[in-house]
Design an enzyme around this catalytic site. Structure first.
Site, PDB file in Angstrom:
ATOM      1  N   LYS A   1      -7.753  13.952   4.629  1.00 11.92           N
ATOM      2  CA  LYS A   1      -6.876  12.785   4.593  1.00 11.92           C
ATOM      3  C   LYS A   1      -5.847  12.970   5.688  1.00 11.92           C
ATOM      4  CE  LYS A   1      -6.049  14.005   0.283  1.00 11.92           C
ATOM      5  NZ  LYS A   1      -6.056  12.893  -0.622  1.00 11.92           N
ATOM      6  N   ARG A   2      -5.054  11.920   5.982  1.00 13.37           N
ATOM      7  CA  ARG A   2      -3.973  12.097   6.945  1.00 13.37           C
ATOM      8  C   ARG A   2      -3.093  13.278   6.536  1.00 13.37           C
ATOM      9  NH1 ARG A   2      -3.375   8.039  10.987  1.00 13.37           N
ATOM     10  NH2 ARG A   2      -1.532   9.238  11.563  1.00 13.37           N
TER      11      ARG A   2
ATOM     12  N   LYS B   1     -14.589   8.413  -3.120  1.00 13.37           N
ATOM     13  CA  LYS B   1     -15.818   8.716  -2.352  1.00 13.37           C
ATOM     14  C   LYS B   1     -16.386  10.060  -2.800  1.00 13.37           C
ATOM     15  CE  LYS B   1     -13.667   6.184   1.313  1.00 13.37           C
ATOM     16  NZ  LYS B   1     -12.717   6.272   2.430  1.00 13.37           N
TER      17      LYS B   1
ATOM     18  N   HIS C   1       0.797  -1.233   0.000  1.00 16.54           N
ATOM     19  CA  HIS C   1       0.000   0.000   0.000  1.00 16.54           C
ATOM     20  C   HIS C   1       0.821   1.271   0.000  1.00 16.54           C
ATOM     21  CE1 HIS C   1      -3.957  -1.900   0.886  1.00 16.54           C
ATOM     22  NE2 HIS C   1      -3.186  -2.811   1.447  1.00 16.54           N
TER      23      HIS C   1
HETATM   24  C1  26W Z   1       4.515   1.015   9.593  1.00  9.15           C
HETATM   25  C2  26W Z   1       3.398   1.842   9.895  1.00  9.15           C
HETATM   26  C3  26W Z   1       2.477   1.963   8.748  1.00  9.15           C
HETATM   27  C4  26W Z   1       1.137   1.900   8.980  1.00  9.15           C
HETATM   28  C5  26W Z   1       0.262   1.986   7.936  1.00  9.15           C
HETATM   29  C6  26W Z   1       2.949   2.102   7.468  1.00  9.15           C
HETATM   30  C7  26W Z   1       2.091   2.191   6.436  1.00  9.15           C
HETATM   31  C8  26W Z   1       0.752   2.141   6.654  1.00  9.15           C
HETATM   32  C9  26W Z   1      -0.198   2.171   5.505  1.00  9.15           C
HETATM   33  C10 26W Z   1       0.399   1.441   4.343  1.00  9.15           C
HETATM   34  C11 26W Z   1      -0.602   3.547   5.136  1.00  9.15           C
HETATM   35  C12 26W Z   1      -1.805   3.573   4.258  1.00  9.15           C
HETATM   36  O1  26W Z   1      -2.910   3.599   4.747  1.00  9.15           O
HETATM   37  N1  26W Z   1      -1.598   3.602   2.939  1.00  9.15           N
HETATM   38  C13 26W Z   1      -2.686   3.949   2.039  1.00  9.15           C
HETATM   39  O2  26W Z   1      -3.372   2.800   1.619  1.00  9.15           O
HETATM   40  C14 26W Z   1      -4.527   3.147   0.876  1.00  9.15           C
HETATM   41  C15 26W Z   1      -5.280   1.873   0.577  1.00  9.15           C
HETATM   42  O3  26W Z   1      -4.601   1.102  -0.350  1.00  9.15           O
HETATM   43  C16 26W Z   1      -4.143   3.910  -0.378  1.00  9.15           C
HETATM   44  O4  26W Z   1      -5.317   4.320  -1.017  1.00  9.15           O
HETATM   45  C17 26W Z   1      -3.306   5.129  -0.023  1.00  9.15           C
HETATM   46  O5  26W Z   1      -2.830   5.753  -1.188  1.00  9.15           O
HETATM   47  C18 26W Z   1      -2.142   4.712   0.855  1.00  9.15           C
HETATM   48  O6  26W Z   1      -1.425   5.860   1.310  1.00  9.15           O
END
Ligand code: 26W
Length: 834
Positions: A567-568, A678, A376
């Protein structure tokens, strides 16, 4: 193994023949009253919305129960293949309204509450969000659960039952403050504790070889601390189809043995502390969405999820097939939601080798043909690594297994690139160095038969860049699965007025097959239809404005463009670029420019508590807002609002009222984005870079209905070689003015140098997000937005076209693709008993 206390024979055969709970208004009233009076002990004197929520929640839950059991029975009888979604995060949001919609009893329930003098909307809005996730990845898991149930696929979600979800955000003097989200403080009517399916999970200790009674040697894991994993099941109803799937979340509890041994040893205080540490595992969700900080507790959480879930699947298997695992990979598939659950590769090996005594080759054949990994993110800092020292100490047996997996993998690498020792180093699952690390993404790729990204561009970049060497060896593993969102929650539920107009116009089949929205296209030319569309959008904007007025005491001009970035908060998502645009508009309006369309800019999102720059961006947004919103010269033309505590239920309020959807990440950095989908589904037009799923949105809706700007991913890379933001600023008058105003301290008059670090980062020639490089094209495209908005006929046509072309972005399409290419499950209808 199932807990023995609970596996006695069925107590009473007549239980199979309970009468079904009715779905009519009178049945709902009857059940509601029963719960309200007999279970909760309240009466007419009690005016608490909360108890009404609990009573209605339990009433609705009862209606899910028989369907849930029937779904279990259907899957069990069919002995069909199943898939398991392993995810550290599920951002479920609220459940009541969704359950009523999916059961098809929204109207009946509304009338029932009405008859009792209760406003159902008030009850719905009183439910706390289940916020067990950070952002996109967690919400995607929730949308996928909805689609799997709607598509009648036997998929179980496994996750953790965090006591505290994503923190609640408040804004104090413009700064983010985090408050713990104790979402379980009130009764959670949706979950069902299933003690009979508890499992033990080990930590620490050491491994040894033991010889069994047949003279065979096996590895054993000795002297470990054991923690009990107790499942809590939440029903996931499909859309009006009798299917109710399961989301199973694990809670950690100290084991009884643990208590006895430790307590009896005399060290009472130490024993209590240890009990606490066992129970701490599922205490809190880590609020980081990009950078991993290598904390031991996080590794414990990951292993706890993986071990409990795999034991659960295997004990189900053994119950059906005994010790014959030959068909296991044909009947089970695990989808790893990012690398967070990628210990599953090593844990499945351990269970098959040590507990079920399979050979390495057999165990590996099963594991590597039942795991599938979804990536992701392309941000290098988000790639998880664990120190070998920590890994060994916490999970000694898994460490041995990972070393063995790696040794065998590296011999494949050596065969593929004979003599290339550098490849061995760069591709190794173990990163060498002063403090060797386990690269979790590499473990996931090596152990999986499928590796996917979440939008076309993202998947290509994984193959071309981040995982290029793995792609060279195993091109067949790599594939794309563009994300999607559930139209039940994000259109039907969030925007009932628009949904009704659509249904009245083209029928209701779009709820199952979102591509049917295409037949709205001709209506963009229908004046009467446009008028109705516009009035629905206006009333959604009015509702959003009223809500903000009531919550934050701010007045919004509903004729303004509702310009939304939610968004974040992250540098790569470039909330800063949005702020630069707002400052630019402010300068122009102050200078008397009259060609500007009125705008209300809404920004919301949480910053990771340790991410100082992101927190500073929030402070900047709030300071700029204070200046602009209090400037009498600006009134009605421009306002900026930061909405605190962005979460699933907030987005349900926001997206129906959005005109303009801001998707302005640095190209190549946003894996997909789902907020973009959305808002499109609710008739917002996107202003966006050529990034993530924006590219596919643009392709669907066409250039005339999308505001594209900025450098492409390739151009970003080229730009970085000679990036000189200072000279770009000098050569652009508008940008010079914006930066001067920012640097003059105009937005931080009593707080000197507060934004210095942000300004420096913008002007840094190594700025990875090249914000300044995209300023000019962003400002220019926003001028085009103004022109389009000031022509209401054109704008409404664009809005209609966006909804009409949003069909691809249903999570039903995503899930069908996961199923066809990866899981290969049968669709299994659940028959109604009546
Ligand atoms: C290591 C901590 C951590 C926690 C969560 C690292 C990374 C994440 C996720 C990968 C962050 C995340 O939510 N990524 C998002 O995933 C969505 C669903 O696929 C995408 O639409 C977003 O572009 C992406 O930033």
């Amino acid at each position: 193994m199932p807990n023995s206390e609970f596996v006695k024979s069925h107590p009473c055969d007549t239980i199979k023949h309970v009468t079904e709970k009715g779905l009519k208004k009178k049945d709902l009233i009857h059940s509601f009253k029963e719960y309200y009076v007999h279970f909760l002990g309240r009466d007419d004197e009690s005016h608490s919305v909360h108890y009404a929520y609990e009573a209605l929640g339990m009433t609705i839950r009862d209606r899910l129960m028989e369907r849930w059991n029937e779904t279990h029975r259907t899957y069990k009888q069919a002995k069909t293949k199943r898939a398991f979604y392993l995810s550290m995060e599920y951002l479920m949001g609220r459940s009541l309204s969704n359950a009523m919609i999916n059961l098809g009893i929204n109207d009946a329930a509304t009338r029932a509450m009405n008859e009792l003098g209760i406003e159902i909307e008030e009850i719905i809005q009183g439910e706390l969000d289940a916020g067990l996730g950070n952002g996109g990845l967690g919400r995607l898991a929730a949308c996928f659960m909805d689609s799997c149930a709607t598509l009648q696929l036997p998929v179980i979600g496994y996750g953790l039952r965090y006591e505290y979800g994503m923190f609640t955000q408040t804004i104090v003097n413009g700064h983010q403050q985090e408050k713990p989200d104790h979402w379980l403080r009130l009764r959670n009517v949706w979950e069902l504790k299933r003690l009979e399916y508890a499992h033990h999970v080990k930590f620490g200790g050491y491994t040894a070889v033991q010889t069994d009674e047949h003279g065979e040697e096996h590895f054993v894991w000795l002297d470990a601390n054991e923690v009990l994993a107790i499942p809590y099941d939440t029903p996931i109803p499909g859309f009006q189809n009798n299917t109710v799937n399961t989301l199973r979340l694990w809670k950690s509890v100290a084991t009884e043995e643990f208590n006895l041994n430790e307590f009896n040893s005399g060290d009472y205080v130490h024993a209590v502390a240890k009990k606490n540490s066992a129970e701490n595992i599922t205490m809190v969700l880590y609020p980081n969405d990009s950078s991993e900080n290598g904390k031991e507790l996080r590794l414990r959480q990951q292993y706890f999820l993986v071990s409990a879930s795999l034991q659960d699947v295997i004990s189900h298997w053994v119950g059906l097939y005994g010790e014959d695992f030959s068909q296991f990979a044909d009947k089970n598939c695990f989808q790893l939601n990012d690398t967070h659950p990628s210990l599953a590769v090593a844990e499945l090996m351990r269970l098959l080798l040590d507990n079920h005594h399979l050979s390495w080759d057999d165990a590996w054949a099963i594991t590597s043909s039942s795991m599938a990994y979804t990536n992701h993110t392309l941000l290098p800092e988000a790639l998880e690594k664990w120190s070998v020292t920590l890994f060994k100490e916490l999970l000694p047996r898994l460490m041995d297994i990972v070393f063995e997996i790696n040794a065998r993998f590296l011999s494949q690498v050596a065969a593929h690139w004979p003599g290339d020792y550098n490849k061995l180093r760069t591709m190794s699952v173990i990163e060498e160095g002063e403090e060797p690390q386990v690269r979790m993404a590499y473990l996931a790729i090596v152990g999986s038969f499928s590796v996917n990204g979440v939008a076309e561009l993202h998947s290509q970049l994984l193959q071309r860049e981040m995982f290029a060497d793995f792609y060279a060896i195993w091109p067949e593993k790599f594939n794309n699965k563009t994300n999607g969102v559930t139209p039940r929650r994000w259109l039907l539920g969030a925007n009932p007025e628009l949904a009704s107009l659509i249904t009245e116009t083209i029928g209701s089949d779009w709820i199952h097959d979102l591509t049917l929205l295409k037949s709205l296209i001709p209506y963009a030319e229908d004046k009467e239809f446009r008028k109705r569309w516009r009035s629905i959008k206006q009333s959604a904007k009015q509702r959003l404005a009223d809500y903000k007025q009531q919550q934050h005491g701010v007045t919004i001009n509903v004729d303004a463009i509702f310009d939304v970035q939610v968004k974040r908060i992250h540098e790569y998502k470039r909330q800063l670029l949005k702020v630069l645009h707002v400052i630019h508009l402010y300068i122009r309006i102050k200078a008397g420019d009259k060609d500007i369309a009125p705008r209300c800019v809404l920004i919301a999102g949480k910053a990771a508590p340790g991410y100082q720059i992101a927190k500073n961006i929030i402070k900047l947004i709030n300071n700029v807002a204070t200046v602009i919103n209090n400037d009498p010269d600006i009134q009605g033309q421009l306002s900026l609002l930061f909405l605190p505590d962005y979460r699933v239920s907030a987005m349900e309020q926001i997206c129906p009222g959005a005109d303009l959807s801001e998707q302005i990440s640095t190209a190549g950095k946003e894996a997909s984005g789902t907020g973009n989908m959305k808002m499109m589904m609710n008739g917002a037009v996107t202003v966006g870079t050529y990034d993530g799923a924006n590219i596919e949105i643009l392709k669907e809706v066409g250039e005339d209905n999308f505001f594209l700007f900025g450098l492409t991913e390739e151009q970003v890379n080229q730009t970085k070689a000679h990036y000189n933001p200072v000279s770009i600023i000098e050569n652009d008058d508008d940008l010079t003015q914006v930066m001067n105003l920012l640097e003059s301290g105009h937005f931080n008059q009593l707080e000197p140098s507060l934004f210095d670090a942000l300004i420096t980062s913008l002007k840094n020639s190594n700025d990875p997000w090249v914000t300044i490089a995209d300023f000019r094209s962003y400002i220019d495209i926003q001028a085009q937005v103004d022109i389009a908005y000031l022509d209401p006929v054109r704008w409404i046509k664009m809005s209609i076209m966006n909804v009409a072309c949003s069909g691809k972005f249903s999570s039903d399409r995503s899930i069908n693709q996961y199923n066809e290419d990866i899981w290969q499950l049968e669709h299994l209808p659940v028959l109604s008993k009546t």
